[in-house]
Scaffold this motif. Sequence first.
Motif, PDB file in Angstrom:
ATOM      1  N   ALA A 163       0.832  -1.209   0.000  1.00 19.39           N
ATOM      2  CA  ALA A 163       0.000   0.000   0.000  1.00 19.39           C
ATOM      3  C   ALA A 163       0.862   1.253   0.000  1.00 19.39           C
ATOM      4  O   ALA A 163       0.574   2.220  -0.724  1.00 19.39           O
ATOM      5  CB  ALA A 163      -0.938  -0.006   1.205  1.00 19.39           C
ATOM      6  N   LEU A 164       1.926   1.258   0.795  1.00 23.24           N
ATOM      7  CA  LEU A 164       2.808   2.422   0.833  1.00 23.24           C
ATOM      8  C   LEU A 164       3.556   2.566  -0.489  1.00 23.24           C
ATOM      9  O   LEU A 164       3.701   3.681  -1.001  1.00 23.24           O
ATOM     10  CB  LEU A 164       3.797   2.291   1.988  1.00 23.24           C
ATOM     11  N   ALA A 165       4.011   1.467  -1.055  1.00 23.36           N
ATOM     12  CA  ALA A 165       4.726   1.535  -2.336  1.00 23.36           C
ATOM     13  C   ALA A 165       3.827   2.105  -3.431  1.00 23.36           C
ATOM     14  O   ALA A 165       4.246   2.956  -4.227  1.00 23.36           O
ATOM     15  CB  ALA A 165       5.235   0.148  -2.731  1.00 23.36           C
ATOM     16  N   VAL A 166       2.569   1.671  -3.472  1.00 27.65           N
ATOM     17  CA  VAL A 166       1.629   2.175  -4.467  1.00 27.65           C
ATOM     18  C   VAL A 166       1.329   3.653  -4.221  1.00 27.65           C
ATOM     19  O   VAL A 166       1.246   4.453  -5.161  1.00 27.65           O
ATOM     20  CB  VAL A 166       0.339   1.335  -4.462  1.00 27.65           C
ATOM     21  N   ALA A 167       1.175   4.042  -2.944  1.00 30.81           N
ATOM     22  CA  ALA A 167       0.923   5.449  -2.619  1.00 30.81           C
ATOM     23  C   ALA A 167       2.085   6.337  -3.053  1.00 30.81           C
ATOM     24  O   ALA A 167       1.888   7.429  -3.586  1.00 30.81           O
ATOM     25  CB  ALA A 167       0.664   5.603  -1.120  1.00 30.81           C
ATOM     26  N   LEU A 168       3.304   5.883  -2.825  1.00 31.80           N
ATOM     27  CA  LEU A 168       4.481   6.637  -3.260  1.00 31.80           C
ATOM     28  C   LEU A 168       4.514   6.742  -4.776  1.00 31.80           C
ATOM     29  O   LEU A 168       4.874   7.786  -5.333  1.00 31.80           O
ATOM     30  CB  LEU A 168       5.757   5.975  -2.756  1.00 31.80           C
ATOM     31  N   ASP A 169       4.147   5.659  -5.444  1.00 31.35           N
ATOM     32  CA  ASP A 169       4.132   5.680  -6.900  1.00 31.35           C
ATOM     33  C   ASP A 169       3.120   6.693  -7.424  1.00 31.35           C
ATOM     34  O   ASP A 169       3.399   7.437  -8.366  1.00 31.35           O
ATOM     35  CB  ASP A 169       3.810   4.286  -7.429  1.00 31.35           C
ATOM     36  N   GLN A 170       1.956   6.748  -6.812  1.00 34.23           N
ATOM     37  CA  GLN A 170       0.945   7.717  -7.230  1.00 34.23           C
ATOM     38  C   GLN A 170       1.376   9.145  -6.896  1.00 34.23           C
ATOM     39  O   GLN A 170       1.114  10.077  -7.658  1.00 34.23           O
ATOM     40  CB  GLN A 170      -0.392   7.387  -6.572  1.00 34.23           C
ATOM     41  N   SER A 171       2.046   9.331  -5.769  1.00 35.30           N
ATOM     42  CA  SER A 171       2.558  10.653  -5.415  1.00 35.30           C
ATOM     43  C   SER A 171       3.568  11.141  -6.439  1.00 35.30           C
ATOM     44  O   SER A 171       3.627  12.334  -6.769  1.00 35.30           O
ATOM     45  CB  SER A 171       3.198  10.613  -4.024  1.00 35.30           C
ATOM     46  N   ARG A 172       4.373  10.207  -6.960  1.00 33.46           N
ATOM     47  CA  ARG A 172       5.370  10.549  -7.967  1.00 33.46           C
ATOM     48  C   ARG A 172       4.734  11.135  -9.217  1.00 33.46           C
ATOM     49  O   ARG A 172       5.334  11.938  -9.932  1.00 33.46           O
ATOM     50  CB  ARG A 172       6.143   9.267  -8.322  1.00 33.46           C
ATOM     51  N   LEU A 173       3.474  10.771  -9.487  1.00 36.77           N
ATOM     52  CA  LEU A 173       2.785  11.217 -10.691  1.00 36.77           C
ATOM     53  C   LEU A 173       2.062  12.541 -10.487  1.00 36.77           C
ATOM     54  O   LEU A 173       1.494  13.082 -11.430  1.00 36.77           O
ATOM     55  CB  LEU A 173       1.771  10.152 -11.131  1.00 36.77           C
ATOM     56  N   ALA A 174       2.083  13.060  -9.257  1.00 31.56           N
ATOM     57  CA  ALA A 174       1.307  14.268  -8.946  1.00 31.56           C
ATOM     58  C   ALA A 174       2.208  15.308  -8.292  1.00 31.56           C
ATOM     59  O   ALA A 174       2.361  15.310  -7.064  1.00 31.56           O
ATOM     60  CB  ALA A 174       0.133  13.925  -8.040  1.00 31.56           C
ATOM     61  N   PRO A 175       2.816  16.201  -9.069  1.00 30.72           N
ATOM     62  CA  PRO A 175       3.652  17.263  -8.478  1.00 30.72           C
ATOM     63  C   PRO A 175       2.869  18.024  -7.416  1.00 30.72           C
ATOM     64  O   PRO A 175       1.651  18.205  -7.566  1.00 30.72           O
ATOM     65  CB  PRO A 175       3.979  18.146  -9.679  1.00 30.72           C
ATOM     66  N   PRO A 176       3.520  18.473  -6.344  1.00 28.14           N
ATOM     67  CA  PRO A 176       4.978  18.502  -6.110  1.00 28.14           C
ATOM     68  C   PRO A 176       5.541  17.219  -5.497  1.00 28.14           C
ATOM     69  O   PRO A 176       6.626  17.234  -4.924  1.00 28.14           O
ATOM     70  CB  PRO A 176       5.132  19.663  -5.144  1.00 28.14           C
ATOM     71  N   MET A 177       4.837  16.106  -5.575  1.00 23.82           N
ATOM     72  CA  MET A 177       5.339  14.815  -5.107  1.00 23.82           C
ATOM     73  C   MET A 177       5.709  14.851  -3.628  1.00 23.82           C
ATOM     74  O   MET A 177       6.726  14.286  -3.204  1.00 23.82           O
ATOM     75  CB  MET A 177       6.549  14.393  -5.948  1.00 23.82           C
ATOM     76  N   ALA A 178       4.912  15.508  -2.829  1.00 25.55           N
ATOM     77  CA  ALA A 178       5.257  15.752  -1.425  1.00 25.55           C
ATOM     78  C   ALA A 178       5.501  14.451  -0.652  1.00 25.55           C
ATOM     79  O   ALA A 178       6.519  14.298   0.024  1.00 25.55           O
ATOM     80  CB  ALA A 178       4.159  16.575  -0.759  1.00 25.55           C
ATOM     81  N   LEU A 179       4.561  13.509  -0.736  1.00 23.78           N
ATOM     82  CA  LEU A 179       4.726  12.249  -0.010  1.00 23.78           C
ATOM     83  C   LEU A 179       5.966  11.516  -0.493  1.00 23.78           C
ATOM     84  O   LEU A 179       6.747  10.990   0.309  1.00 23.78           O
ATOM     85  CB  LEU A 179       3.489  11.373  -0.190  1.00 23.78           C
ATOM     86  N   TYR A 180       6.148  11.489  -1.799  1.00 26.72           N
ATOM     87  CA  TYR A 180       7.294  10.779  -2.368  1.00 26.72           C
ATOM     88  C   TYR A 180       8.597  11.326  -1.808  1.00 26.72           C
ATOM     89  O   TYR A 180       9.452  10.571  -1.345  1.00 26.72           O
ATOM     90  CB  TYR A 180       7.274  10.897  -3.896  1.00 26.72           C
TER      91      TYR A 180
END
Length: 354
Positions: free
Chosen positions: A315-332
């Motif tokens: 779940a965390l890996a997928v969340a980070l991946d989705q954050s990477r696609l949405a600037p400013p990528m804060a969670l990532y």
Amino acid sequence: MEPLLSIILPVYDAGEYLPRALAHIAGQSRGDFECILVDDGSTDGSAEVCDEWAAKDGRFRVIHQQNAGASAARNTGIDAARAPWLLFADADDALAEDAVATLLARQTAAPGVFVVFAFTEDYARLGVEIRQPAERRYRARDFGRMYAETPLAAPWGKLFDAALVREAGLRFDVTMRCYEDRPFVTDYLRAFFTREPKAECLFINRPLYYYENGNAASLSKSDRSRLAPSHYEAFDRLLTDCLERYHAPPRELTKIVMEYLNTLLYGAWCTPPKERRRAMARFYKSGEYRRLMGFFSQNRLYEARYLPLRFHATALAVALDQSRLAPPMALYWRFHWLGLYTFCRGWTPLISAG
């Protein structure tokens, strides 16, 4: 006149894009080619468009078949091709008017190279944009740089030696629902460098191909991206070849590893939760998973999604991946710095902030 180049064009409900693709092929400045149109069971009138072009231009041939997918259509084209060189194209894309002339001239001048060429997503720049350097050459050890600097993954954008394709028994995998083109190119390059380990790939740094990125019906935008073992198996074979066959420096394989993670986790995101748990459990038990984790740890290379995968935190890996696609990528980026300085201090990040 026997053709020197076979252009293989799978066609399935290509709609508004097909006439443009065919007009660009017909308008080539050099005419010693054939275009094999494989109608894959179209229902929108594309089959009739193909027939019309074949009736008025002898360089076009049409093969009609029941819908079986792009891989099957390309395989049909390979079987029907008469020329020594193969060029794959998609029905929603376009070739520059001098593409055939340019490619055959360079291939004839250097018959032992693998010719790869640039593309553009801006139609106005097709064939006219000048980039420097005009050409680059790569050997097997340069595979990581070549992958990062050229359109190496897709079947379009390169000339294939038809004899080598047949001698190696290369086919597009009809069982794959998505990313089916990658294994074909990987296997071709393996056969190419096995035949001549010191051979070179020649990259023409001029966009001779237009890639249509606005087609909503494109396979890459469909729900077929759900995670399947074939997705990570394909990247595992590519990464293993780079390390063990080509001896490419691990730190030059950034783009391959990033695309591996992107494909894996985007596929997980596309997969319904119950199926996702099963699919990822299978991945965590696989040799592909162990080799991917070993790539990071053995080379002390770091990427934010590595740690969640290392500890099976899907779940965390997928969340980070989705954050990477949405600037400013804060969670990532928050997790990037946390993981780097907490668990992987001294490792080299694959990517840097900013």
